[in-house]
Write a protein that holds these residues in place. Sequence first.
Motif, short mmCIF file in Angstrom:
data_model
loop_
_atom_site.label_atom_id
_atom_site.label_comp_id
_atom_site.label_asym_id
_atom_site.label_seq_id
_atom_site.Cartn_x
_atom_site.Cartn_y
_atom_site.Cartn_z
N LYS A 204 0.82 -1.21 0.00
CA LYS A 204 0.00 0.00 0.00
C LYS A 204 0.86 1.27 0.00
O LYS A 204 0.53 2.26 -0.65
CB LYS A 204 -0.94 -0.01 1.21
CG LYS A 204 -2.07 -1.02 1.09
CD LYS A 204 -2.77 -1.27 2.40
CE LYS A 204 -3.52 -0.09 2.92
NZ LYS A 204 -4.32 -0.43 4.13
N ASN A 205 1.97 1.23 0.72
CA ASN A 205 2.85 2.40 0.80
C ASN A 205 3.57 2.68 -0.51
O ASN A 205 3.94 3.83 -0.79
CB ASN A 205 3.88 2.22 1.92
CG ASN A 205 3.27 2.35 3.31
OD1 ASN A 205 2.16 2.88 3.45
ND2 ASN A 205 3.98 1.88 4.32
N LYS A 206 3.81 1.62 -1.31
CA LYS A 206 4.59 1.78 -2.53
C LYS A 206 3.74 1.87 -3.79
O LYS A 206 4.21 2.36 -4.83
CB LYS A 206 5.57 0.60 -2.67
CG LYS A 206 6.67 0.57 -1.61
CD LYS A 206 7.54 -0.67 -1.76
CE LYS A 206 8.69 -0.68 -0.76
NZ LYS A 206 9.70 0.36 -1.06
N ALA A 207 2.51 1.40 -3.73
CA ALA A 207 1.68 1.34 -4.92
C ALA A 207 1.24 2.72 -5.38
O ALA A 207 0.91 3.58 -4.57
CB ALA A 207 0.45 0.47 -4.64
N LYS A 208 1.25 2.91 -6.69
CA LYS A 208 0.78 4.15 -7.31
C LYS A 208 0.38 3.84 -8.75
O LYS A 208 0.69 2.76 -9.26
CB LYS A 208 1.85 5.22 -7.25
CG LYS A 208 3.16 4.86 -7.93
CD LYS A 208 4.20 5.94 -7.73
CE LYS A 208 5.52 5.57 -8.37
NZ LYS A 208 6.54 6.62 -8.17
N PRO A 209 -0.31 4.74 -9.42
CA PRO A 209 -0.71 4.47 -10.81
C PRO A 209 0.50 4.09 -11.67
O PRO A 209 1.55 4.73 -11.61
CB PRO A 209 -1.30 5.81 -11.26
CG PRO A 209 -1.85 6.41 -10.00
CD PRO A 209 -0.88 6.03 -8.93
N GLY A 210 0.33 3.01 -12.41
CA GLY A 210 1.41 2.52 -13.27
C GLY A 210 2.32 1.50 -12.62
O GLY A 210 3.26 1.00 -13.26
N SER A 211 2.07 1.15 -11.36
CA SER A 211 2.93 0.20 -10.65
C SER A 211 2.71 -1.24 -11.11
O SER A 211 1.62 -1.62 -11.53
CB SER A 211 2.68 0.27 -9.14
OG SER A 211 3.23 1.44 -8.59
N ILE A 212 3.78 -2.03 -10.99
CA ILE A 212 3.72 -3.47 -11.18
C ILE A 212 4.07 -4.11 -9.84
O ILE A 212 5.16 -3.90 -9.30
CB ILE A 212 4.71 -3.95 -12.26
CG1 ILE A 212 4.35 -3.33 -13.62
CG2 ILE A 212 4.72 -5.47 -12.35
CD1 ILE A 212 5.35 -3.65 -14.73
N VAL A 213 3.14 -4.87 -9.30
CA VAL A 213 3.29 -5.49 -7.98
C VAL A 213 3.70 -6.95 -8.13
O VAL A 213 3.08 -7.70 -8.88
CB VAL A 213 1.98 -5.39 -7.18
CG1 VAL A 213 2.16 -5.97 -5.78
CG2 VAL A 213 1.50 -3.94 -7.10
#
Length: 254
Positions: A204-213
């Motif tokens: 949750k802390n690292k996710a942003k639009p365009g992220s690949i998890v």
Amino acid sequence: MLRHKNIIVICLILLVLFCILKAAWWVFLLLFIGFAALVSWGSFDIRQNYFLKAYSSNPDRKERKIALTFDDGPHQMTEKVLDLLQQYNAKATFFCIGTQIEKYPNIMQRIVGEGHVVGNHTYSHSKSFGFFPSAKVKEEIRKNDDLLFEFTHKKIKFFRPPFGVTNPNVAKAIAATKHTVIGWNVRSLDTLIQNEDAILKRIKNKAKPGSIVLLHDTSLKTVRVLEQLLLFLQSEKYDMVAIDKLLNLPAYED
């Protein structure tokens, strides 16, 4: 190779310069340590594009789209992952291992049948992958491509190296197989961290639009984290899409 050659040239120039200046022995030692550190970092951090080009996010993506990716399946837990993705109307990308496909062909068929994208994660996912010669890397990739073709009836374009390891041999193999290498910019560490809340907080802390998890569809722990993650992403108005939709790149080749 995008950066490795440049680093070699710079280090060689410094080596010649230090020789001309008759620098102390410890200067040469520092140069060697620095070179080794850069190569190690580049080998284990796929985001650096050190040896080859890897797509680890889409920084230009302004819409609230995010890609969930699952490594090391198919697995018995994959069905629970698929149930949750279906419940939240989410699409994902599964980087599958050949030996696992052979164990769970029905689950592999379900992944494809439900509209998720599949990628190549080598045939064996050997712990020695980083030491394979380029011929062996190509063999691992092509053998898995053949298995995946049985389910997709298309040539697989996406490839993720085991452990995210890259080196000159992997780069040479990819140049031959013409795959698109996929990395990540949000690593969940779900195979290392035991606390589910800590894993979820990290994403949750690292996710942003365009992220690949990066996740793994191989444990009940990750399934429980995924359920909370999907709820969070839904509440944040994210559209959970497969890699091809996030990067605007083809997943398969006819």
